[in-house]
Design a protein around this motif. Structure first.
Motif, PDB file in Angstrom:
ATOM      1  N   MET A 173       0.084  -1.265  -0.062  1.00  0.00           N
ATOM      2  CA  MET A 173       0.024  -0.167  -0.132  1.00  0.00           C
ATOM      3  C   MET A 173       0.524   1.509   0.055  1.00  0.00           C
ATOM      4  O   MET A 173       2.289   1.184   0.530  1.00  0.00           O
ATOM      5  CB  MET A 173      -0.368   0.103   1.471  1.00  0.00           C
ATOM      6  CG  MET A 173      -1.879  -1.161   1.419  1.00  0.00           C
ATOM      7  SD  MET A 173      -2.889  -1.494   0.261  1.00  0.00           S
ATOM      8  CE  MET A 173      -3.960   0.533   0.844  1.00  0.00           C
TER       9      MET A 173
ATOM     10  N   ILE B 207     -11.754  -9.360  -3.677  1.00  0.00           N
ATOM     11  CA  ILE B 207     -11.657  -8.055  -4.258  1.00  0.00           C
ATOM     12  C   ILE B 207     -12.024  -8.333  -5.612  1.00  0.00           C
ATOM     13  O   ILE B 207     -12.167  -7.561  -6.017  1.00  0.00           O
ATOM     14  CB  ILE B 207     -10.031  -8.743  -3.838  1.00  0.00           C
ATOM     15  CG1 ILE B 207      -9.767  -7.324  -2.159  1.00  0.00           C
ATOM     16  CG2 ILE B 207      -9.845  -6.825  -4.788  1.00  0.00           C
ATOM     17  CD1 ILE B 207     -10.586  -6.695  -1.889  1.00  0.00           C
ATOM     18  N   THR B 208     -11.770  -9.168  -6.048  1.00  0.00           N
ATOM     19  CA  THR B 208     -12.275  -9.379  -8.033  1.00  0.00           C
ATOM     20  C   THR B 208     -13.415  -8.546  -7.770  1.00  0.00           C
ATOM     21  O   THR B 208     -14.045  -7.761  -7.937  1.00  0.00           O
ATOM     22  CB  THR B 208     -11.697 -10.554  -7.969  1.00  0.00           C
ATOM     23  OG1 THR B 208     -10.781 -10.998  -8.669  1.00  0.00           O
ATOM     24  CG2 THR B 208     -12.699 -10.717  -9.768  1.00  0.00           C
TER      25      THR B 208
ATOM     26  N   LYS C 150      -8.992  -9.316 -13.705  1.00  0.00           N
ATOM     27  CA  LYS C 150     -10.309 -10.516 -13.924  1.00  0.00           C
ATOM     28  C   LYS C 150     -11.757  -9.757 -13.768  1.00  0.00           C
ATOM     29  O   LYS C 150     -12.733  -9.654 -14.474  1.00  0.00           O
ATOM     30  CB  LYS C 150     -10.074 -11.738 -12.539  1.00  0.00           C
ATOM     31  CG  LYS C 150      -9.309 -12.067 -12.979  1.00  0.00           C
ATOM     32  CD  LYS C 150      -9.520 -13.961 -11.946  1.00  0.00           C
ATOM     33  CE  LYS C 150      -9.907 -13.822 -11.944  1.00  0.00           C
ATOM     34  NZ  LYS C 150     -10.446 -15.722 -11.432  1.00  0.00           N
TER      35      LYS C 150
HETATM   36  C1  LIG Z   1      -3.800  -7.901  -3.496  1.00  0.00           C
HETATM   37  C2  LIG Z   1      -5.383  -8.578  -2.448  1.00  0.00           C
HETATM   38  C3  LIG Z   1      -6.433  -7.653  -2.531  1.00  0.00           C
HETATM   39  C4  LIG Z   1      -6.188  -9.830  -3.381  1.00  0.00           C
HETATM   40  O1  LIG Z   1      -7.267  -9.907  -3.064  1.00  0.00           O
HETATM   41  P1  LIG Z   1      -8.195 -11.527  -2.872  1.00  0.00           P
HETATM   42  O2  LIG Z   1      -9.310 -10.883  -2.149  1.00  0.00           O
HETATM   43  O3  LIG Z   1      -7.176 -11.980  -1.864  1.00  0.00           O
HETATM   44  O4  LIG Z   1      -7.942 -11.366  -4.663  1.00  0.00           O
HETATM   45  P2  LIG Z   1      -8.837 -12.457  -5.172  1.00  0.00           P
HETATM   46  O5  LIG Z   1      -8.775 -13.954  -4.426  1.00  0.00           O
HETATM   47  O6  LIG Z   1      -9.438 -11.670  -5.990  1.00  0.00           O
HETATM   48  O7  LIG Z   1      -7.001 -12.594  -6.316  1.00  0.00           O
HETATM   49  C5  LIG Z   1      -7.764 -12.203  -7.408  1.00  0.00           C
HETATM   50  C6  LIG Z   1      -7.118 -13.720  -8.247  1.00  0.00           C
HETATM   51  O8  LIG Z   1      -5.754 -12.919  -8.093  1.00  0.00           O
HETATM   52  C7  LIG Z   1      -4.652 -14.705  -7.514  1.00  0.00           C
HETATM   53  N1  LIG Z   1      -3.360 -14.230  -6.622  1.00  0.00           N
HETATM   54  C8  LIG Z   1      -4.618 -14.049  -4.756  1.00  0.00           C
HETATM   55  N2  LIG Z   1      -2.852 -13.226  -4.446  1.00  0.00           N
HETATM   56  C9  LIG Z   1      -2.171 -13.938  -5.225  1.00  0.00           C
HETATM   57  C10 LIG Z   1      -0.300 -14.004  -4.937  1.00  0.00           C
HETATM   58  N3  LIG Z   1       0.069 -13.165  -4.456  1.00  0.00           N
HETATM   59  N4  LIG Z   1      -0.124 -14.360  -5.994  1.00  0.00           N
HETATM   60  C11 LIG Z   1       0.041 -15.465  -7.169  1.00  0.00           C
HETATM   61  N5  LIG Z   1      -1.665 -14.985  -7.618  1.00  0.00           N
HETATM   62  C12 LIG Z   1      -2.149 -14.645  -6.930  1.00  0.00           C
HETATM   63  C13 LIG Z   1      -6.280 -14.980  -7.019  1.00  0.00           C
HETATM   64  O9  LIG Z   1      -5.220 -16.904  -7.079  1.00  0.00           O
HETATM   65  C14 LIG Z   1      -6.686 -15.061  -8.220  1.00  0.00           C
HETATM   66  O10 LIG Z   1      -6.475 -15.581  -9.360  1.00  0.00           O
HETATM   67  P3  LIG Z   1      -7.888 -17.475 -10.124  1.00  0.00           P
HETATM   68  O11 LIG Z   1      -9.063 -16.893  -9.845  1.00  0.00           O
HETATM   69  O12 LIG Z   1      -6.841 -17.466 -10.904  1.00  0.00           O
HETATM   70  O13 LIG Z   1      -6.840 -17.850  -8.575  1.00  0.00           O
HETATM   71  C15 LIG Z   1      -5.285  -8.782  -1.112  1.00  0.00           C
HETATM   72  O14 LIG Z   1      -4.330  -9.900  -1.423  1.00  0.00           O
HETATM   73  C16 LIG Z   1      -4.306  -7.817  -0.247  1.00  0.00           C
HETATM   74  O15 LIG Z   1      -5.272  -7.203   0.304  1.00  0.00           O
HETATM   75  N6  LIG Z   1      -3.156  -8.038  -0.363  1.00  0.00           N
HETATM   76  C17 LIG Z   1      -2.465  -6.429   1.032  1.00  0.00           C
HETATM   77  C18 LIG Z   1      -3.123  -4.931   0.202  1.00  0.00           C
HETATM   78  C19 LIG Z   1      -3.355  -5.364  -1.673  1.00  0.00           C
HETATM   79  O16 LIG Z   1      -1.686  -5.488  -2.681  1.00  0.00           O
HETATM   80  N7  LIG Z   1      -4.430  -3.910  -1.818  1.00  0.00           N
HETATM   81  C20 LIG Z   1      -3.662  -3.615  -2.989  1.00  0.00           C
HETATM   82  C21 LIG Z   1      -2.701  -2.496  -3.671  1.00  0.00           C
HETATM   83  S1  LIG Z   1      -2.773  -1.899  -5.123  1.00  0.00           S
END
Ligand SMILES: CC(C)(COP(=O)(O)OP(=O)(O)OC[C@H]1O[C@@H](n2cnc3c(N)ncnc32)[C@H](O)[C@@H]1OP(=O)(O)O)[C@@H](O)C(=O)NCCC(=O)NCCS
Length: 167
Positions: free
Chosen positions: A29, A99-100, A136
């Motif tokens: 972030m 998140i998607t 996605k």
């Molecule tokens: C990034 C973040 C928001 C993703 O949220 P999430 O709800 O886990 O995302 P989703 O489940 O919708 O994942 C979307 C896709 O990414 C993939 N994915 C999620 N995290 C991943 C990772 N660390 N590495 C590779 N792929 C990943 C999922 O498998 C999914 O793909 P699939 O449907 O083909 O399996 C969450 O990990 C987070 O809060 N991270 C810390 C803060 C952050 O990064 N905020 C965004 C700043 S731009």
């Protein structure tokens, strides 16, 4: 997994701090997302997030708890038709597609409530999870800027993803 987007309330403070106080979140972030995430920072955030009508920063509620946040930030001046989106989710709920779906809902909410034509997000180059979620959710990679971000003592690539309002 079920979730809903709704306004932040003062009752969310404890879960906000519990889930927000996580270096795995903070490292992806902007620095405005604090680490450590204290009660004081949480109170200030909830007050700020509750102040706009309609609210542009929403809580992601999962299992009855505040488990993340998603915000839309309309820009000014010649960027006035753009808004930046930011989001985070509590680590126990990662990888479940939340998140998607939250991004898709927030895009619809943004185009409905603000006079904007483009919503963009700027993940770190190493943040594969966020990039996949954006793709996605219908976003397109518009640019990759090398080593523009400086986070935790290191330069990072900045990716610009965007979605356009359909005419
Ligand atoms: C990034 C973040 C928001 C993703 O949220 P999430 O709800 O886990 O995302 P989703 O489940 O919708 O994942 C979307 C896709 O990414 C993939 N994915 C999620 N995290 C991943 C990772 N660390 N590495 C590779 N792929 C990943 C999922 O498998 C999914 O793909 P699939 O449907 O083909 O399996 C969450 O990990 C987070 O809060 N991270 C810390 C803060 C952050 O990064 N905020 C965004 C700043 S731009």
């Amino acid at each position: 997994m079920d979730f809903k987007l709704r306004p932040w309330t003062p009752a969310d403070l404890d879960s906000l701090v519990k889930y927000g106080n996580n270096p795995n979140i903070a490292q992806n972030m902007a620095d405005v997302f604090p680490h450590p995430y204290t009660q004081e920072k949480g109170m200030a955030f909830i007050q700020m997030a509750s102040s706009a009508t309609p609210p542009n920063i929403l809580c992601i509620e999962v299992d009855g708890e505040a488990a993340g946040g998603i915000g839309l930030h309309p820009q000014g001046d010649i960027y006035r038709k753009n808004a930046e989106m930011g989001y985070w989710l509590a680590e126990p709920y990662w990888g479940k597609g939340i998140i998607t779906k939250a991004i898709v809902q927030m895009v619809a909410y943004g185009f409905e409530h603000w006079d904007i034509s483009r919503i963009f997000a700027r993940p770190f180059g190493r943040n594969i999870g966020s990039q996949k979620a954006l793709e996605k959710a219908g976003f397109t990679l518009e640019a990759r800027l090398e080593k523009t971000f400086y986070k935790n003592g290191a330069y990072e690539d900045e990716l610009i993803y965007a979605v356009r309002k359909k005419a």
